[in-house]
Scaffold this active site. Structure first.
Site, PDB file in Angstrom:
ATOM      1  N   LYS A 178      16.840  75.933  35.406  1.00  0.00           N
ATOM      2  CA  LYS A 178      17.280  76.544  36.671  1.00  0.00           C
ATOM      3  C   LYS A 178      16.076  76.865  37.567  1.00  0.00           C
ATOM      4  CE  LYS A 178      19.511  78.705  39.886  1.00  0.00           C
ATOM      5  NZ  LYS A 178      20.239  79.950  39.682  1.00  0.00           N
ATOM      6  N   LYS A 246      11.840  85.096  44.246  1.00  0.00           N
ATOM      7  CA  LYS A 246      11.729  85.515  42.846  1.00  0.00           C
ATOM      8  C   LYS A 246      11.778  84.326  41.907  1.00  0.00           C
ATOM      9  CE  LYS A 246      15.342  86.528  40.734  1.00  0.00           C
ATOM     10  NZ  LYS A 246      16.338  85.855  39.842  1.00  0.00           N
TER      11      LYS A 246
END
Length: 300
Positions: A178, A246
């Protein structure tokens, strides 16, 4: 004929932009559902609307569930919900399955999984790709890491939320894949922003630019999704700039540990950081056009 299997009881922790839509698909699929989120009163309102039950805290969710899904912002929140005071672990029974669908650092997933395992709780990391419209229609892509038997157990539940669902390795590998995907998406979005600026500066009609590039070798999902919001400076949030930053930072940490350079992701990180500094952290990451415009000294 044998009786159909009773659906496993599901708990859902986190009802934000993505989680609320994902949980709605779980409820529609007929799974008995208990929910919790940190915003006071939100779980009760959501449960009343979707035919679910609201619980007071993650431990209370776990007490009523066979599988608990977490969908929150970062590793610290996942650890708090699963391992902290009144967290899932306090009501954990052997055989409970925790499925974290947040995007966190792979070492965090492995650490949390090890702590749960000491209490007989299994864990999958199963982050998703696809923004809120795909979450709403139940067509997310889900990449799962963890034991294969637990992946098979979770598949009926995951199928309520996603279309492409793959087991990609051991615990933590879902998160790694991911992070790579999101870093690549951010790099592509940065390239789209800069290409739009160059086309504009050299007098290219931007409608023609989009049509030609979309039909050629420069086509990308980011061009399809983000070119128009960049051109109109419409940053309605599908995926927050702060969250993308992030993820890119986490990917670069893993790249550094692996000794693999990823300069395209480093450039995207810098643009996203500058976008944050311009006050767009809560906006969609299409807002990175603002940073690109700043570097170019011109607006679209």
């Amino acid at each position: 004929m044998p009786e159909p299997a009773t659906p496993e009881r599901v708990g859902f922790l986190g009802l934000g932009i993505m989680g609320s839509r994902m949980a709605a698909n779980v409820a529609r699929a007929g799974f008995p559902l208990t929910v919790w989120t940190h915003t006071a009163g939100k779980a009760e309102r959501w449960a009343a609307e979707h035919g679910a039950t609201a619980a007071a805290d993650p431990a209370a969710v776990a007490a009523e569930s066979d599988i608990v899904i977490s969908m929150v912002v970062d590793g610290a929140q996942v650890a708090s919900l699963l391992l902290g005071e009144r967290g899932v672990i306090e009501a954990a029974r052997p055989g409970l399955l925790a499925v974290d669908m947040s995007t966190i650092a792979p070492p965090d997933a492995r650490r949390i999984g090890a702590a749960l395992g000491e209490r007989g709780v299994e864990m999958l990391d199963a982050p998703v790709t696809g923004s809120s419209p795909r979450a709403e229609e139940g067509s997310l892509t889900i990449m799962a890491g963890g034991p294969e038997d637990q992946f098979a157990r979770a598949q009926p539940l995951l199928s309520a939320m996603g279309r492409l669902i793959l087991h990609v390795g051991v615990l933590g590998q879902g998160q790694m894949l991911k992070l790579i995907n999101n870093a690549l998406a951010a790099a592509n979005a940065a390239a789209v922003a800069e290409a739009l600026l160059l086309a504009s500066a050299t007098g290219i009609d931007l409608d023609a630019f989009q049509q030609i590039v979309a039909s050629g070798s420069g086509a990308s999902t980011q061009l399809q999704m983000k070119a128009e919001p960049m051109r109109t400076h419409d940053y309605t949030t599908l995926f927050k700039t702060a969250h993308m930053l992030k993820d890119v930072r986490l990917c670069l940490e893993e790249a550094q540990a692996a000794g693999v350079p990823f300069p395209a992701a480093s450039h995207a990180r810098d643009l996203l950081s500058a976008t944050m500094a311009r006050g767009h952290g809560e906006d969609d990451y299409a807002a990175l056009i603002e940073a690109a415009e700043g570097l170019a000294g011109r607006r679209l």
